[in-house]
Design a protein around this motif. Structure first.
Motif, PDB file in Angstrom:
ATOM      1  N   LYS A 123       0.856  -1.181   0.000  1.00  0.00           N
ATOM      2  CA  LYS A 123       0.000   0.000   0.000  1.00  0.00           C
ATOM      3  C   LYS A 123       0.897   1.237   0.000  1.00  0.00           C
ATOM      4  N   PRO A 124       1.347   1.650  -1.178  1.00  0.00           N
ATOM      5  CA  PRO A 124       2.335   2.732  -1.256  1.00  0.00           C
ATOM      6  C   PRO A 124       1.745   4.082  -0.854  1.00  0.00           C
ATOM      7  N   ARG A 125       2.616   4.975  -0.440  1.00  0.00           N
ATOM      8  CA  ARG A 125       2.222   6.345  -0.127  1.00  0.00           C
ATOM      9  C   ARG A 125       2.710   7.222  -1.276  1.00  0.00           C
ATOM     10  N   LEU A 126       1.803   7.543  -2.168  1.00  0.00           N
ATOM     11  CA  LEU A 126       2.177   8.241  -3.391  1.00  0.00           C
ATOM     12  C   LEU A 126       2.783   9.608  -3.120  1.00  0.00           C
ATOM     13  N   ASP A 127       2.314  10.284  -2.081  1.00  0.00           N
ATOM     14  CA  ASP A 127       2.874  11.597  -1.768  1.00  0.00           C
ATOM     15  C   ASP A 127       4.338  11.483  -1.378  1.00  0.00           C
ATOM     16  N   GLU A 128       4.699  10.382  -0.722  1.00  0.00           N
ATOM     17  CA  GLU A 128       6.088  10.179  -0.333  1.00  0.00           C
ATOM     18  C   GLU A 128       6.937   9.706  -1.522  1.00  0.00           C
ATOM     19  N   ILE A 129       6.354   8.912  -2.412  1.00  0.00           N
ATOM     20  CA  ILE A 129       7.079   8.512  -3.624  1.00  0.00           C
ATOM     21  C   ILE A 129       7.434   9.742  -4.441  1.00  0.00           C
ATOM     22  N   SER A 130       6.539  10.730  -4.455  1.00  0.00           N
ATOM     23  CA  SER A 130       6.798  11.968  -5.199  1.00  0.00           C
ATOM     24  C   SER A 130       8.015  12.714  -4.663  1.00  0.00           C
ATOM     25  N   LYS A 131       8.370  12.475  -3.420  1.00  0.00           N
ATOM     26  CA  LYS A 131       9.511  13.150  -2.809  1.00  0.00           C
ATOM     27  C   LYS A 131      10.828  12.417  -3.050  1.00  0.00           C
ATOM     28  N   CYS A 132      10.757  11.201  -3.553  1.00  0.00           N
ATOM     29  CA  CYS A 132      11.967  10.404  -3.756  1.00  0.00           C
ATOM     30  C   CYS A 132      12.775  10.943  -4.938  1.00  0.00           C
ATOM     31  N   PRO A 133      14.100  10.764  -4.919  1.00  0.00           N
ATOM     32  CA  PRO A 133      14.963  11.286  -5.984  1.00  0.00           C
ATOM     33  C   PRO A 133      14.920  10.427  -7.241  1.00  0.00           C
TER      34      PRO A 133
END
Length: 256
Positions: free
Chosen positions: A179-189
């Motif tokens: 269950k990914p957290r898309l808002d946090e994936i957006s912050k990844c490099p």
């Protein structure tokens, strides 16, 4: 006032044998690559209007054999490589009689890509580049961010390509249940994140994966041909083989 030229297009469900499955792509057929009405901003606006994971544009290149310029756009940006939209483009050309050949070449940002129509099985074979995966010395903050983006899932390996991150989880079930957290994936490099694991013993598959690119307007891509250019490289080194039967999971409602 001159009448504006109409754009012919088809929407194709790639990697599927029936409608409403696989990964849809809009294939737009252009006549003139220098049409001022169809600059990059116009192409991007049309891709946003379709709002599919990929909208692609085919422009014929005059020559002795079928060759087309091919560009791919997500709803928010142009990308360097897309597998399912290339497959969709080849299907349109082969199935509608737009070319009189069983082979077509595409001129793309990733170089020359070839598609062949295998008439015996009525299949299309794509010749795509290998996308190497490599080690990156991520700092603890990055690794913590990856873990948070994947909602605390156990990470057993992390690799990178020039634009994406490949994260290996502990099991096939962990990838499916993620269950990914898309808002946090957006912050990844990274532009996109591949999440993968090897198949369980006795499975007919070799590995599974999921692909997330929220920064590019794609929360989760149903079937990602370009990601498998990197996944195949990674798993070939792990499994010491070159031929794979892969499964891409799609769980549209497992986000937090």
């Amino acid at each position: 006032m001159a009448e504006k030229k109409r754009v012919k297009y088809l929407v194709v469900d790639a990697f599927a044998e029936s409608a409403f499955k696989g990964n849809p792509a809009a294939v737009c057929l252009l006549d003139d690559d220098n049409d001022n009405e169809r600059d990059d901003a116009w192409l991007q606006s049309l891709a946003a209007e379709f709002n599919l994971s990929e909208t692609c544009f085919l422009t014929p290149i005059i020559g002795d054999f079928p060759r087309f310029r091919l560009r791919w756009f997500t709803p928010v940006a142009e990308v360097d490589l897309c597998g399912h939209a290339t497959l969709a483009s080849a299907h349109v050309l082969f199935s509608t009689g737009l070319i009189d050949s069983e082979t077509v070449e595409f001129d793309t940002l990733s170089g020359a890509l070839t598609a062949k129509h295998l008439k015996i099985d009525d299949e299309i074979e794509l010749d795509f580049p290998v996308v190497p995966t490599f080690e990156v010395n991520y700092i603890d903050d990055d690794l913590s961010l990856f873990s948070k983006a994947l909602n605390g899932a156990t990470i057993v390996d992390v690799k990178a390509t020039k634009k994406d991150i490949l994260v290996v989880l502990s099991s096939w079930e962990a990838v499916i249940d993620l269950k990914p957290r898309l808002d946090e994936i957006s912050k990844c490099p990274c532009e996109g994140m591949m999440v993968t694991a090897s198949a369980s013993a006795g499975s007919t598959f070799d590995f599974c994966s999921r692909y997330f690119a929220p920064r590019f307007g794609i929360n989760e891509d149903p079937v990602t041909g370009s990601a498998h250019c990197a996944l195949a490289h990674y798993w070939s080194l792990k499994m010491n083989k070159c031929d794979f039967f892969a499964y891409q999971v799609l769980s549209l409602h497992r986000y937090t």
